[in-house]
Structures are given as C-alpha cells and as structure tokens.
Design a protein around this motif. Structure first.
Motif, PDB file in Angstrom:
ATOM      1  N   VAL A 255       0.851  -1.191   0.000  1.00  0.00           N
ATOM      2  CA  VAL A 255       0.000   0.000   0.000  1.00  0.00           C
ATOM      3  C   VAL A 255       0.883   1.236   0.000  1.00  0.00           C
ATOM      4  CG1 VAL A 255      -1.707   1.335   1.310  1.00  0.00           C
ATOM      5  CG2 VAL A 255      -1.973  -1.144   1.105  1.00  0.00           C
ATOM      6  N   HIS A 256       1.892   1.226   0.882  1.00  0.00           N
ATOM      7  CA  HIS A 256       2.869   2.325   0.939  1.00  0.00           C
ATOM      8  C   HIS A 256       4.124   1.791   1.629  1.00  0.00           C
ATOM      9  CE1 HIS A 256       4.826   6.108   1.831  1.00  0.00           C
ATOM     10  NE2 HIS A 256       3.997   6.682   0.973  1.00  0.00           N
TER      11      HIS A 256
ATOM     12  N   ARG B 199      -0.908   7.171  17.279  1.00  0.00           N
ATOM     13  CA  ARG B 199       0.372   7.157  16.567  1.00  0.00           C
ATOM     14  C   ARG B 199       0.201   6.528  15.186  1.00  0.00           C
ATOM     15  NH1 ARG B 199       3.710   3.347  15.697  1.00  0.00           N
ATOM     16  NH2 ARG B 199       2.892   1.947  17.292  1.00  0.00           N
ATOM     17  N   GLN B 200      -0.508   5.392  15.115  1.00  0.00           N
ATOM     18  CA  GLN B 200      -0.714   4.719  13.831  1.00  0.00           C
ATOM     19  C   GLN B 200      -1.528   5.592  12.875  1.00  0.00           C
ATOM     20  OE1 GLN B 200      -2.490   0.995  15.030  1.00  0.00           O
ATOM     21  NE2 GLN B 200      -0.511   0.064  15.469  1.00  0.00           N
ATOM     22  N   LEU B 201      -2.572   6.218  13.382  1.00  0.00           N
ATOM     23  CA  LEU B 201      -3.415   7.066  12.537  1.00  0.00           C
ATOM     24  C   LEU B 201      -2.665   8.312  12.069  1.00  0.00           C
ATOM     25  CD1 LEU B 201      -6.842   6.756  14.379  1.00  0.00           C
ATOM     26  CD2 LEU B 201      -6.172   5.698  12.200  1.00  0.00           C
ATOM     27  N   ARG B 202      -1.851   8.881  12.939  1.00  0.00           N
ATOM     28  CA  ARG B 202      -1.072  10.062  12.563  1.00  0.00           C
ATOM     29  C   ARG B 202      -0.141   9.735  11.394  1.00  0.00           C
ATOM     30  NH1 ARG B 202       1.885  10.916  16.991  1.00  0.00           N
ATOM     31  NH2 ARG B 202      -0.048  10.949  18.103  1.00  0.00           N
ATOM     32  N   ALA B 203       0.481   8.555  11.436  1.00  0.00           N
ATOM     33  CA  ALA B 203       1.372   8.151  10.342  1.00  0.00           C
ATOM     34  C   ALA B 203       0.584   8.013   9.038  1.00  0.00           C
ATOM     35  CB  ALA B 203       2.061   6.830  10.689  1.00  0.00           C
ATOM     36  N   LEU B 204      -0.617   7.443   9.117  1.00  0.00           N
ATOM     37  CA  LEU B 204      -1.450   7.286   7.913  1.00  0.00           C
ATOM     38  C   LEU B 204      -1.932   8.642   7.402  1.00  0.00           C
ATOM     39  CD1 LEU B 204      -3.536   4.148   8.936  1.00  0.00           C
ATOM     40  CD2 LEU B 204      -1.592   4.254   7.369  1.00  0.00           C
ATOM     41  N   GLU B 205      -2.249   9.545   8.320  1.00  0.00           N
ATOM     42  CA  GLU B 205      -2.654  10.906   7.918  1.00  0.00           C
ATOM     43  C   GLU B 205      -1.508  11.622   7.221  1.00  0.00           C
ATOM     44  OE1 GLU B 205      -5.608  13.368  10.537  1.00  0.00           O
ATOM     45  OE2 GLU B 205      -4.303  12.192  11.875  1.00  0.00           O
ATOM     46  N   ASP B 206      -0.309  11.497   7.781  1.00  0.00           N
ATOM     47  CA  ASP B 206       0.859  12.168   7.200  1.00  0.00           C
ATOM     48  C   ASP B 206       1.122  11.701   5.769  1.00  0.00           C
ATOM     49  OD1 ASP B 206       1.174  13.541   9.574  1.00  0.00           O
ATOM     50  OD2 ASP B 206       2.878  12.340  10.271  1.00  0.00           O
ATOM     51  N   LEU B 207       0.751  10.458   5.479  1.00  0.00           N
ATOM     52  CA  LEU B 207       0.938   9.908   4.135  1.00  0.00           C
ATOM     53  C   LEU B 207      -0.261  10.180   3.222  1.00  0.00           C
ATOM     54  CD1 LEU B 207       2.503   6.477   5.156  1.00  0.00           C
ATOM     55  CD2 LEU B 207       3.687   8.435   4.110  1.00  0.00           C
ATOM     56  N   GLY B 208      -1.300  10.834   3.771  1.00  0.00           N
ATOM     57  CA  GLY B 208      -2.482  11.149   2.971  1.00  0.00           C
ATOM     58  C   GLY B 208      -3.397   9.962   2.704  1.00  0.00           C
ATOM     59  N   LEU B 209      -3.316   8.921   3.541  1.00  0.00           N
ATOM     60  CA  LEU B 209      -4.112   7.713   3.314  1.00  0.00           C
ATOM     61  C   LEU B 209      -5.394   7.681   4.138  1.00  0.00           C
ATOM     62  CD1 LEU B 209      -1.110   5.212   3.199  1.00  0.00           C
ATOM     63  CD2 LEU B 209      -2.308   6.300   1.271  1.00  0.00           C
ATOM     64  N   VAL B 210      -5.426   8.418   5.238  1.00  0.00           N
ATOM     65  CA  VAL B 210      -6.650   8.593   6.022  1.00  0.00           C
ATOM     66  C   VAL B 210      -6.813  10.076   6.339  1.00  0.00           C
ATOM     67  CG1 VAL B 210      -6.542   6.281   7.095  1.00  0.00           C
ATOM     68  CG2 VAL B 210      -5.656   8.264   8.339  1.00  0.00           C
ATOM     69  N   ALA B 211      -8.035  10.448   6.668  1.00  0.00           N
ATOM     70  CA  ALA B 211      -8.336  11.831   7.068  1.00  0.00           C
ATOM     71  C   ALA B 211      -9.323  11.778   8.222  1.00  0.00           C
ATOM     72  CB  ALA B 211      -8.918  12.606   5.894  1.00  0.00           C
TER      73      ALA B 211
ATOM     74  N   GLU C  19      -7.173   8.233  -2.111  1.00  0.00           N
ATOM     75  CA  GLU C  19      -5.862   7.624  -2.353  1.00  0.00           C
ATOM     76  C   GLU C  19      -5.674   6.365  -1.507  1.00  0.00           C
ATOM     77  OE1 GLU C  19      -1.841   7.260  -3.806  1.00  0.00           O
ATOM     78  OE2 GLU C  19      -3.584   8.339  -4.550  1.00  0.00           O
ATOM     79  N   GLY C  20      -6.023   6.455  -0.222  1.00  0.00           N
ATOM     80  CA  GLY C  20      -5.904   5.304   0.679  1.00  0.00           C
ATOM     81  C   GLY C  20      -6.789   4.146   0.245  1.00  0.00           C
TER      82      GLY C  20
ATOM     83  N   PHE D  27      -5.379   0.574  -1.053  1.00  0.00           N
ATOM     84  CA  PHE D  27      -5.779  -0.596  -0.276  1.00  0.00           C
ATOM     85  C   PHE D  27      -6.513  -1.610  -1.145  1.00  0.00           C
ATOM     86  CE2 PHE D  27      -9.539  -2.501   1.728  1.00  0.00           C
ATOM     87  CZ  PHE D  27      -8.903  -3.504   2.434  1.00  0.00           C
ATOM     88  N   ARG D  28      -7.494  -1.161  -1.914  1.00  0.00           N
ATOM     89  CA  ARG D  28      -8.292  -2.098  -2.709  1.00  0.00           C
ATOM     90  C   ARG D  28      -7.462  -2.791  -3.783  1.00  0.00           C
ATOM     91  NH1 ARG D  28     -14.281   0.749  -3.058  1.00  0.00           N
ATOM     92  NH2 ARG D  28     -14.780   0.384  -0.857  1.00  0.00           N
ATOM     93  N   SER D  29      -6.495  -2.116  -4.324  1.00  0.00           N
ATOM     94  CA  SER D  29      -5.612  -2.739  -5.303  1.00  0.00           C
ATOM     95  C   SER D  29      -4.848  -3.904  -4.659  1.00  0.00           C
ATOM     96  CB  SER D  29      -4.646  -1.693  -5.859  1.00  0.00           C
ATOM     97  OG  SER D  29      -3.712  -2.288  -6.702  1.00  0.00           O
ATOM     98  N   VAL D  30      -4.300  -3.672  -3.469  1.00  0.00           N
ATOM     99  CA  VAL D  30      -3.560  -4.715  -2.752  1.00  0.00           C
ATOM    100  C   VAL D  30      -4.512  -5.824  -2.302  1.00  0.00           C
ATOM    101  CG1 VAL D  30      -2.181  -5.176  -0.679  1.00  0.00           C
ATOM    102  CG2 VAL D  30      -1.719  -3.155  -2.067  1.00  0.00           C
TER     103      VAL D  30
END
Length: 160
Positions: A47-48, A86-98, A116-117, A121-124
């Motif tokens: 995914v990333h 912490r996990q959500l912040r990392a995903l937010e920083d990558l633009g995968l969750v909001a 984008e997220g 995700f769906r591709s993987v």
C-alpha cells in the motif's frame, strides 16, 4: 462425532491435560498467525513502503465499517489510544486517512480512508484475493465457505 465418541473429546481434561484436538488447534493457529503477520507486513508495504504491518488491518476495518472514531478502532483492535493515535497520525501524514468532525459529537472526529488510501488498499486487497483463489483452486466452494464460517465463528467468540 469423530474419534472415540467420549463426552470429553476435544476438551481439556479434568487432570489439567489437554486433548490432542486443542494441541493441534494451537499448533495450526500459531503457524497461521505467524504467516498472517508476515503477509500483513508485506501488504502494508505494498500500500505504501513506509507503513507498519498493523496499518493493513486498519485499512480493512475502515473499508468494511466506514468512518470510525479512533477510540472505536483502538477498542476493536485491542490497543491503547496512544498506539492508535500514533498509527493514525502516520497514515494521515501519508495522505491515506483523514479525520472529519463527528456529526453526533462536534468534539470528536471520525477517521476515514481518503480516495488515495482506498484506491491503494483495494488494489492490494484484490491482488491478495487472487492469491487465495489460486491457493485454494482445488478446494470445493463449500469448503471455502465452511472455512470462512468457522473463522467468523471463532472470531466472534473471541471478541468477548
């Protein structure tokens, strides 16, 4: 009922021993879980490249259940609020969750997959599903359905 047909078949014995069925279950679950952890790590990195293995489970949950509060996600996965933040912040920083304001409580927010997220995700996920189809090609569809049913039953009973 298979085996000797005794009433205690498949249960822990009164003397503290464990029947062979439970030892076999423990052994197979240990192998299954070890492989699942490794696969989750691989899929999260697909995914990333910067994602940790736990991120894949977050994508699955958000895609299945829709937007959730961070506290709901922490409870679902059995982790602390700080770990989830912490996990959500990392995903937010990558633009995968909001995060969006929770309409039911303006002080809280709901976490959702970004386009984008969701796309990544769906591709993987679809590629993973194709691997399952190939690995289980010689299984009858009823066997696949039974495995899914039993795993669901186990998961539901494990929640409490």
């Amino acid at each position: 009922m298979h085996g000797s047909g005794t009433e205690n078949e498949g249960r822990a014995t009164a003397g503290g021993g464990v029947d062979q069925e439970f030892l076999a279950l423990e052994r197979e679950l240990a192998v299954f879980l070890r492989r699942a952890r490794a696969q989750s790590g691989e899929m999260a990195r697909e995914v990333h490249p910067e994602l940790e293995p736990a991120a894949y489970g977050l994508f699955v949950r958000l895609d299945d259940a829709g937007p959730q509060r961070a506290t709901e996600l922490a409870g679902y996965f059995g982790v602390g609020k700080a770990t989830m933040s912490r996990q959500l912040r990392a995903l937010e920083d990558l633009g995968l969750v909001a995060r969006d304001p929770d309409p039911a409580d303006g002080r809280a927010s709901l976490v959702r997959l970004t386009e984008e997220g969701r796309s990544r995700f769906r591709s993987v996920r679809d590629a993973r599903r194709e691997r399952y189809v190939r690995k289980l090609a010689d299984w009858d569809r009823a066997e696949v359905a039974e495995l899914a049913r039993l795993l669901n039953h186990f998961n539901v009973r494990s929640e409490g």
